[in-house]
Design a protein around this motif. Structure first.
Motif, PDB file in Angstrom:
ATOM      1  N   HIS A   1     -32.584  -8.044  41.935  1.00 22.47           N
ATOM      2  CA  HIS A   1     -31.329  -8.206  41.686  1.00 22.47           C
ATOM      3  C   HIS A   1     -30.987  -8.394  40.275  1.00 22.47           C
ATOM      4  CE1 HIS A   1     -30.327  -9.061  46.165  1.00 22.47           C
ATOM      5  NE2 HIS A   1     -31.583  -9.638  46.156  1.00 22.47           N
ATOM      6  N   ASP A   2     -29.747  -8.484  39.848  1.00 21.20           N
ATOM      7  CA  ASP A   2     -29.353  -8.582  38.663  1.00 21.20           C
ATOM      8  C   ASP A   2     -29.625 -10.309  38.445  1.00 21.20           C
ATOM      9  OD1 ASP A   2     -28.460  -6.439  37.396  1.00 21.20           O
ATOM     10  OD2 ASP A   2     -26.416  -6.551  38.326  1.00 21.20           O
ATOM     11  N   TYR A   3     -30.061 -10.513  37.099  1.00 17.36           N
ATOM     12  CA  TYR A   3     -30.228 -12.019  36.678  1.00 17.36           C
ATOM     13  C   TYR A   3     -28.842 -12.457  36.489  1.00 17.36           C
ATOM     14  CZ  TYR A   3     -31.536 -15.927  33.922  1.00 17.36           C
ATOM     15  OH  TYR A   3     -31.666 -17.252  33.289  1.00 17.36           O
ATOM     16  N   VAL A   4     -28.663 -13.958  36.933  1.00 13.94           N
ATOM     17  CA  VAL A   4     -27.632 -14.574  36.761  1.00 13.94           C
ATOM     18  C   VAL A   4     -27.433 -15.832  35.832  1.00 13.94           C
ATOM     19  CG1 VAL A   4     -25.937 -15.940  38.322  1.00 13.94           C
ATOM     20  CG2 VAL A   4     -27.014 -14.003  39.324  1.00 13.94           C
ATOM     21  N   PRO A   5     -26.563 -15.880  35.071  1.00 11.97           N
ATOM     22  CA  PRO A   5     -26.804 -16.937  33.854  1.00 11.97           C
ATOM     23  C   PRO A   5     -26.926 -18.530  34.572  1.00 11.97           C
ATOM     24  CG  PRO A   5     -24.717 -16.180  33.819  1.00 11.97           C
ATOM     25  CD  PRO A   5     -25.482 -15.250  34.986  1.00 11.97           C
ATOM     26  N   ASN A   6     -26.115 -18.596  35.680  1.00  7.91           N
ATOM     27  CA  ASN A   6     -26.167 -19.760  36.254  1.00  7.91           C
ATOM     28  C   ASN A   6     -27.093 -20.353  37.285  1.00  7.91           C
ATOM     29  OD1 ASN A   6     -24.407 -20.686  33.710  1.00  7.91           O
ATOM     30  ND2 ASN A   6     -22.824 -20.113  35.213  1.00  7.91           N
ATOM     31  N   LYS A   7     -27.043 -21.719  37.391  1.00  2.00           N
ATOM     32  CA  LYS A   7     -27.932 -21.929  38.718  1.00  2.00           C
ATOM     33  C   LYS A   7     -27.048 -21.834  39.987  1.00  2.00           C
ATOM     34  CE  LYS A   7     -31.366 -24.654  36.289  1.00  2.00           C
ATOM     35  NZ  LYS A   7     -32.480 -25.957  36.419  1.00  2.00           N
ATOM     36  N   SER A   8     -27.746 -22.534  40.846  1.00  2.00           N
ATOM     37  CA  SER A   8     -26.907 -22.280  42.342  1.00  2.00           C
ATOM     38  C   SER A   8     -25.896 -23.460  42.314  1.00  2.00           C
ATOM     39  CB  SER A   8     -27.980 -22.623  43.471  1.00  2.00           C
ATOM     40  OG  SER A   8     -28.351 -23.729  43.392  1.00  2.00           O
ATOM     41  N   LEU A   9     -25.341 -23.364  43.413  1.00  2.00           N
ATOM     42  CA  LEU A   9     -24.226 -24.401  43.654  1.00  2.00           C
ATOM     43  C   LEU A   9     -24.696 -25.861  44.156  1.00  2.00           C
ATOM     44  CD1 LEU A   9     -21.167 -25.200  44.430  1.00  2.00           C
ATOM     45  CD2 LEU A   9     -21.446 -23.985  46.659  1.00  2.00           C
ATOM     46  N   ALA A  10     -25.889 -25.486  44.973  1.00  2.00           N
ATOM     47  CA  ALA A  10     -26.539 -26.555  45.258  1.00  2.00           C
ATOM     48  C   ALA A  10     -27.260 -27.451  44.069  1.00  2.00           C
ATOM     49  CB  ALA A  10     -27.946 -26.391  46.160  1.00  2.00           C
ATOM     50  N   HIS A  11     -27.380 -26.934  43.160  1.00  2.00           N
ATOM     51  CA  HIS A  11     -27.864 -27.688  41.809  1.00  2.00           C
ATOM     52  C   HIS A  11     -26.794 -28.195  41.187  1.00  2.00           C
ATOM     53  CE1 HIS A  11     -28.705 -27.818  37.498  1.00  2.00           C
ATOM     54  NE2 HIS A  11     -30.003 -28.204  37.850  1.00  2.00           N
ATOM     55  N   LEU A  12     -25.612 -27.684  41.320  1.00  2.00           N
ATOM     56  CA  LEU A  12     -24.334 -28.224  40.384  1.00  2.00           C
ATOM     57  C   LEU A  12     -23.963 -29.527  41.259  1.00  2.00           C
ATOM     58  CD1 LEU A  12     -21.818 -27.784  38.598  1.00  2.00           C
ATOM     59  CD2 LEU A  12     -20.795 -26.288  40.497  1.00  2.00           C
ATOM     60  N   LEU A  13     -24.056 -29.387  42.552  1.00  2.00           N
ATOM     61  CA  LEU A  13     -23.538 -30.675  43.605  1.00  2.00           C
ATOM     62  C   LEU A  13     -24.663 -31.664  43.672  1.00  2.00           C
ATOM     63  CD1 LEU A  13     -21.991 -28.738  46.541  1.00  2.00           C
ATOM     64  CD2 LEU A  13     -20.820 -29.790  44.607  1.00  2.00           C
TER      65      LEU A  13
END
Length: 717
Positions: free
Chosen positions: A481-493
């Motif tokens: 897949h493409d690399y995504v600059p930010n982490k996951s929603l779980a990390h955010l929450l």
């Protein structure tokens, strides 16, 4: 005369009532007609395993968007499709009873034991997709078998015993996107397929011959393999030029048989040789002169050089695709036998083993190693067994790298997820991709796996992380897949970015929910044949792009994952109906969506396993139980995440929060019949408002304190 208008009005009203009554009778009769058509189809099928036992007279095949009849796909109370795959069904498939199902859009009878001639599908003009792969159909397909099927997009007839020519009517299907005819016994030339949107065209392993039409020159060469007599682009075989006309006069007797007027070359030869006896003329045609002998030797020498050159190029290309493992393995033991490593390759294996040890710890730290390209060339074994990187996107995006580039890239271990190990590969050109390595992905064979990967490659939605390419080997699979600059929603929450989470207010959270719901609805629309189109919807599988919009990952992998592994780890298999009845439903993903909505609103990590006792709901992370046990009037105070409500939040926004909690609870109903349909949930979510429009669109009002390293890498769990 005054009573005439009244009489006319009475008659008009009576007529309308009669028409309404007739319409009601027709609507009531529709389910009965559909049931009758399906029962007629069942009567002609040999069902030794009882797969169609739920098709019972006196019952309706559709109840809204669900069905109690096995393999029946419903939409709005009508039959949308049939998905009867790997059910051990046999006999000759007669589809004539289905002509009355005007809403029928897809048919899939893959991997059964049906035999006989190609079923008559021409009468099913509304079909969008036909999947008959993996049966025992045989014989020639009539040239007009697909005539008039203007809506048809996907046809899969692979792995049968069809013979004869490819039906010309297939080339005339205007909307054709996907055609798979591989592993049959088709003969003759490939017709010209002029469809501009045709992306998948697989005729490998047949007996086709002749030049490949120019309209198919952009198709992957693999799609033509196994046809020894095919030539032209895109395969490497050159088509033989037409034989040049003879340069010498034929014998007199032969010329007399062909005609009285000699061909121009023969006439020219006659004028050169003059009057020669018949015996000498014949001998001159078979015995070359000294000059012609030199020319023949030179031509043969040049031809030999050309063949050697082609062989060297082909061998080099084959070496480029030859490979062993990608990067660090999940185990220090090699998964394939290989030849003893040369001194140059020993550091590579040492680095791979070191990174493998880091991967087994499950840590998400920035551990990296350099994976040398010599690994691809140092292994022994057959090159054909090693596989190659296959790109699945319609465009050329991502094709700037090959498997060799991945092998040379430094591999950073991002985490050991429950479905597979995840790496970030930094390519030499500066671009990064994410490689997920799966060991438990052997549910189907190579052909079915590749077919499913091509299907995923055609998906395109702004809230789906697109699959770029894959690498197939029996022991393991790689998905890139493409690399995504930010982490996951779980990390955010819940993760290390907790302080950042405090900035995520109601408009941003609603934006996340809407993006996820839209992507899920898209999967349901594009993959109606799958019972569980996503299968693993949870916050750690939702990444955040540079604008903090959600990107779903690990979607639609249920068909290729080992069944026991899926049942143990994928969250859709934790749904109440799976625990109660041992089978998932179309609403299993809806249950996961409901859990996710409650997680986003409460800020609490969920548990997908039921609590041992009801009173342990809150402590166990059972969000449904925690919300259900709290009076609705106290939701804003006790349920909603306090960090989400800003000081001075308007009452309208608070009311919208309560509405979204109700939507989440309706999606989490334990009883499948009471649980909302996905379409109902999505429509209700779209009606919600996020407050001031500028808040919903200005990410800086929610994420202004994020520093440069806070979301430096992707976290997939």
């Amino acid at each position: 005369m005054a009573g005439a208008p009244c009489l006319l009005r009475v008659l008009a009203v009576s007529s309308c009532l009669c028409l309404l009554a007739d319409a009601a009778r027709l609507l009531a009769a529709a389910p009965a007609e559909e049931a009758d058509a399906l029962l007629k189809l069942k009567a002609g099928i040999v069902d030794g395993g009882g797969a169609l036992d739920t098709w019972a007279a006196g019952t309706s095949p559709c109840d809204g968007g669900t069905s109690a009849w096995a393999g029946v796909v419903c939409s709005k109370g009508s039959v949308l499709g049939l998905q009867l795959e790997k059910e051990g069904l046999s006999g000759e498939l007669d589809l004539a009873p289905l002509k009355s199902l005007t809403g029928l859009r897809t048919l899939s009878f893959m991997d059964n034991e049906f035999a006989g001639a190609m079923p008559d599908v021409k009468g099913l003009g509304g079909l969008r997709a036909i999947f008959l792969s993996g049966n025992k159909f045989s014989g020639e397909i009539p040239a007009d078998a697909f005539a008039g099927m203007g809506w048809l997009k996907k046809v899969s007839l692979s792995r049968n015993g069809f013979t004869g020519a490819i039906p010309a009517s297939l080339a005339a299907v205007p909307r054709l996107l996907d055609l798979q005819l591989n592993d049959n016994k088709f003969t003759g030339k490939i017709p010209d397929f002029p469809q501009k949107d045709l992306k998948v065209f697989d005729v490998s392993n047949n007996e086709l011959e002749g030049e490949i039409p120019a309209s198919l020159k952009s198709i992957d060469p693999q799609m033509f393999e196994g046809n020894k007599k095919l030539c032209g682009a895109p395969v490497d075989a050159k088509c033989e030029a037409p034989s040049p006309p003879a340069t010498t006069s034929p014998p007199a007797a032969t010329s007399g048989k062909i005609g009285t007027s000699p061909s121009p070359p023969a006439a020219a030869e006659t004028t050169t040789t003059g009057t020669v006896p018949a015996e000498e003329g014949t001998q001159g045609a078979t015995k070359p002169t000294k000059g012609s002998t030199s020319f023949g030797v030179l031509a043969a020498f040049l031809g030999t050089l050309a063949i050697i050159g082609f062989a060297v190029v082909a061998l080099q290309r084959r070496r480029e695709y030859n490979t062993q493992n990608f990067g660090p393995a999940a185990s220090t033991k090699p998964t394939l036998p290989s030849a003893p490593a040369s001194p140059a390759t020993k550091p590579t294996h040492a680095a791979a083993a070191a990174t493998a040890a880091a991967a087994t710890t499950g840590g998400g730290g920035a551990r990296s190693s350099s994976v040398s390209g010599s690994t691809a060339r140092g292994g022994g074994g057959k090159a054909g067994e090693q596989g190659r990187l296959t790109f699945v996107r319609d465009d050329d995006r991502g094709r700037f790298f090959e498997l060799q580039d991945l092998l040379k890239a430094s591999a950073e271990v991002l985490g050991a997820a429950n479905l597979g190990v995840c790496y970030r590969a930094k390519l030499t050109g500066g671009h990064s991709v994410v490689v997920k390595r799966f060991k438990e992905m052997n549910r189907v064979g190579k052909e079915d796996f590749e077919e499913h990967m091509r299907r995923l490659g055609r998906l395109s939605h702004p809230n789906l992380l697109p699959l770029i390419s894959y690498y197939y080997r029996k022991e393991e699979k790689l998905l890139i897949h493409d690399y995504v600059p930010n982490k996951s929603l779980a990390h955010l929450l819940h993760g290390e970015g907790r302080r950042v989470k405090k900035l995520v207010h109601w408009p941003a959270r609603l934006k996340l929910v809407k993006g996820v719901a839209r992507a899920l609805q898209y999967l349901y629309d594009e993959l109606p044949m799958l019972t569980v189109p996503h299968g693993h919807l949870k916050s750690s599988n939702i990444l955040l792009n540079d604008r903090f919009e959600p990107l779903l990952t690990d979607y639609s992998l249920v068909p290729v994952m080992n069944q026991s592994h899926s049942a143990q780890l994928m969250v859709a298999f934790k749904s109440p109906e799976r625990r109660q009845f041992g089978r998932s439903s179309k609403k299993s993903d809806v249950w996961c969506l409901g859990i996710l909505i409650l997680e986003i609103l409460t800020g609490r990590p969920p548990s997908y396993d039921p609590p041992p006792q009801p009173e342990a709901a809150t402590a166990n992370g059972d969000l449904v139980g925690a919300v259900a046990s709290t009076p609705e009037g106290e939701w804003l105070e006790k349920v909603v995440d306090a960090d989400m409500i800003r000081k001075g939040e308007d009452e309208e926004s608070k009311g919208e929060m309560v509405k979204l909690i109700k939507i989440g609870m309706a999606c989490c109903e334990a009883a499948v019949d009471s649980r909302w349909e996905l379409k109902t949930a999505v429509e209700s979510i779209e009606e919600l408002k996020g407050g001031k429009e500028e808040d919903a669109n200005d990410e800086h009002s929610f994420y202004s304190s994020i520093d440069g390293d806070e979301f430096a890498s992707v976290a997939i769990n």
